[in-house]
Design a protein around this motif. Structure first.
Motif, PDB file in Angstrom:
ATOM      1  N   ALA A  12       0.863  -1.178   0.000  1.00 47.67           N
ATOM      2  CA  ALA A  12       0.000   0.000   0.000  1.00 47.67           C
ATOM      3  C   ALA A  12       0.895   1.221   0.000  1.00 47.67           C
ATOM      4  O   ALA A  12       2.084   1.129   0.295  1.00 47.67           O
ATOM      5  N   PRO A  13       0.348   2.392  -0.337  1.00 47.26           N
ATOM      6  CA  PRO A  13       1.162   3.604  -0.229  1.00 47.26           C
ATOM      7  C   PRO A  13       1.727   3.748   1.173  1.00 47.26           C
ATOM      8  O   PRO A  13       1.146   3.297   2.154  1.00 47.26           O
ATOM      9  N   GLU A  29      10.250   4.677  -3.595  1.00 52.65           N
ATOM     10  CA  GLU A  29       9.227   5.538  -4.186  1.00 52.65           C
ATOM     11  C   GLU A  29       9.569   5.880  -5.634  1.00 52.65           C
ATOM     12  O   GLU A  29       8.686   5.880  -6.508  1.00 52.65           O
ATOM     13  N   ILE A  32       8.928   2.738  -7.768  1.00 53.91           N
ATOM     14  CA  ILE A  32       7.500   2.488  -7.994  1.00 53.91           C
ATOM     15  C   ILE A  32       6.954   3.432  -9.059  1.00 53.91           C
ATOM     16  O   ILE A  32       6.219   3.022  -9.966  1.00 53.91           O
ATOM     17  N   GLU A  33       7.320   4.688  -8.995  1.00 60.18           N
ATOM     18  CA  GLU A  33       6.867   5.660  -9.984  1.00 60.18           C
ATOM     19  C   GLU A  33       7.415   5.308 -11.371  1.00 60.18           C
ATOM     20  O   GLU A  33       6.686   5.368 -12.370  1.00 60.18           O
ATOM     21  N   TRP A  38       1.501   3.608  -8.452  1.00 61.17           N
ATOM     22  CA  TRP A  38       0.485   2.866  -7.705  1.00 61.17           C
ATOM     23  C   TRP A  38      -0.830   2.745  -8.459  1.00 61.17           C
ATOM     24  O   TRP A  38      -1.489   1.703  -8.418  1.00 61.17           O
ATOM     25  N   TRP A  41      -0.633   0.016 -10.988  1.00 60.45           N
ATOM     26  CA  TRP A  41      -0.556  -1.274 -10.302  1.00 60.45           C
ATOM     27  C   TRP A  41      -1.934  -1.723  -9.838  1.00 60.45           C
ATOM     28  O   TRP A  41      -2.312  -2.894  -9.993  1.00 60.45           O
ATOM     29  N   ARG A  42      -2.713  -0.805  -9.295  1.00 61.19           N
ATOM     30  CA  ARG A  42      -4.043  -1.161  -8.796  1.00 61.19           C
ATOM     31  C   ARG A  42      -5.004  -1.488  -9.933  1.00 61.19           C
ATOM     32  O   ARG A  42      -5.920  -2.294  -9.766  1.00 61.19           O
ATOM     33  N   PHE A 151       6.461  -3.052  -6.502  1.00 60.75           N
ATOM     34  CA  PHE A 151       5.322  -2.633  -5.677  1.00 60.75           C
ATOM     35  C   PHE A 151       5.212  -3.432  -4.380  1.00 60.75           C
ATOM     36  O   PHE A 151       4.936  -2.871  -3.313  1.00 60.75           O
TER      37      PHE A 151
END
Length: 273
Positions: A12-13, A29, A32-33, A38, A41-42, A151
């Motif tokens: 999660a964030p 971070e 991930i970017e 995020w 990914w979701r 992630f």
């Protein structure tokens, strides 16, 4: 499940209780970017891919082409810890890995299953050649974990910052302890990123092979698949401490990658055996 993790361990964030702080957090971070962020990914379901090449000492030693065959096509849903190997171990059949459980099926007929694929590699049994269900467990957990990165690292515990060079690049990395519920090579692994945030090297010990199976896994040839970056070429060399050795443990090339969504018919009947 997320990448084979329980809901409470799901990535999660970063919140106030996250163990990721300072330089390690900034590193993750950025990664991930760079890998899509995020939101992508979701939104992601799964991805479909073809195995263009699979070579190296590990698959050859374990019986590739003799005791087990390469799959025809692979589908991976990393957010569910689910992998389906089509035309495996022979045309018309399939293997299903789901968060540690493995099943071989012919249509809807269950041929063989293990509720805990890892348990069968205990002790001296690590030295055996692989039957199809053994290869299914190894490649299933590897594909599920690799395609959840970076992630799923939000659920890991950072241990130390690291530096390395690989394929001529200077890399910044972090050693982590992964959740005990995650099916992967080993609990402690190290992930190295280039200056843009791309995951370029991944160090681990393949526990189900042996304590000596220390690999430096290079991630190369990234492509966008449904908004997420995926490495199409994976080159694993033997490692002595942080030093890469000129011994190819495994080389895989992926092709024809495309986003997919899970079909109800591919959700495995989880059979406890």
């Amino acid at each position: 499940m997320v990448g084979g993790l329980s809901e409470e361990d799901a990535p999660a964030p970063f919140g106030p209780s996250s163990p990721w702080r300072g330089e390690a957090r900034a590193l993750l971070e950025r990664a991930i970017e760079r890998h899509g962020g995020w939101a992508a990914w979701r939104r992601a379901g799964g991805l479909s891919l073809a195995l263009k090449a699979l070579t190296g000492l590990l698959p050859e030693h374990k019986g590739l082409g003799q005791t087990f065959s390469a799959p025809g096509r692979i589908e991976v849903w990393p957010g569910r810890g689910l992998v389906v190997l089509h035309d495996f171990p022979v045309a018309g059949r399939r293997g299903v890995f789901s968060s540690g459980q493995v099943q071989l099926l012919d249509g809807e007929t269950l041929l063989e299953a293990r509720a805990d694929g890892r348990a069968s590699f205990a002790g001296a049994r690590k030295r055996r050649r692989w039957a199809p269900i053994d290869a299914l467990y190894f490649f299933g957990y590897a594909l599920a974990h690799y395609h959840s990165l970076p992630f799923s690292l939000a659920a890991a515990r950072p241990l130390a910052l690291r530096r390395a060079r690989s394929a001529g690049r200077a890399l910044a990395g972090v050693a982590v302890e992964l959740p005990a519920s995650l099916h992967t090579h080993c609990r402690r692994q190290t992930f190295f990123f280039d200056e843009e945030g791309l995951l370029r090297r991944h160090d681990y010990v393949a526990d189900i092979v042996g304590w000596w199976a220390r690999g430096a896994h290079r991630w190369e040839d990234f492509v966008d698949v449904g908004g997420l970056l995926v490495a199409r070429r994976r080159h694993v060399v033997a490692r002595l401490g942080p030093v890469e050795l000129p011994i190819v443990a495994l080389h895989a090339e992926l092709d024809d990658l495309a986003p997919v969504r899970p079909l109800a018919s591919e959700r495995p009947r989880l059979v406890l055996v």
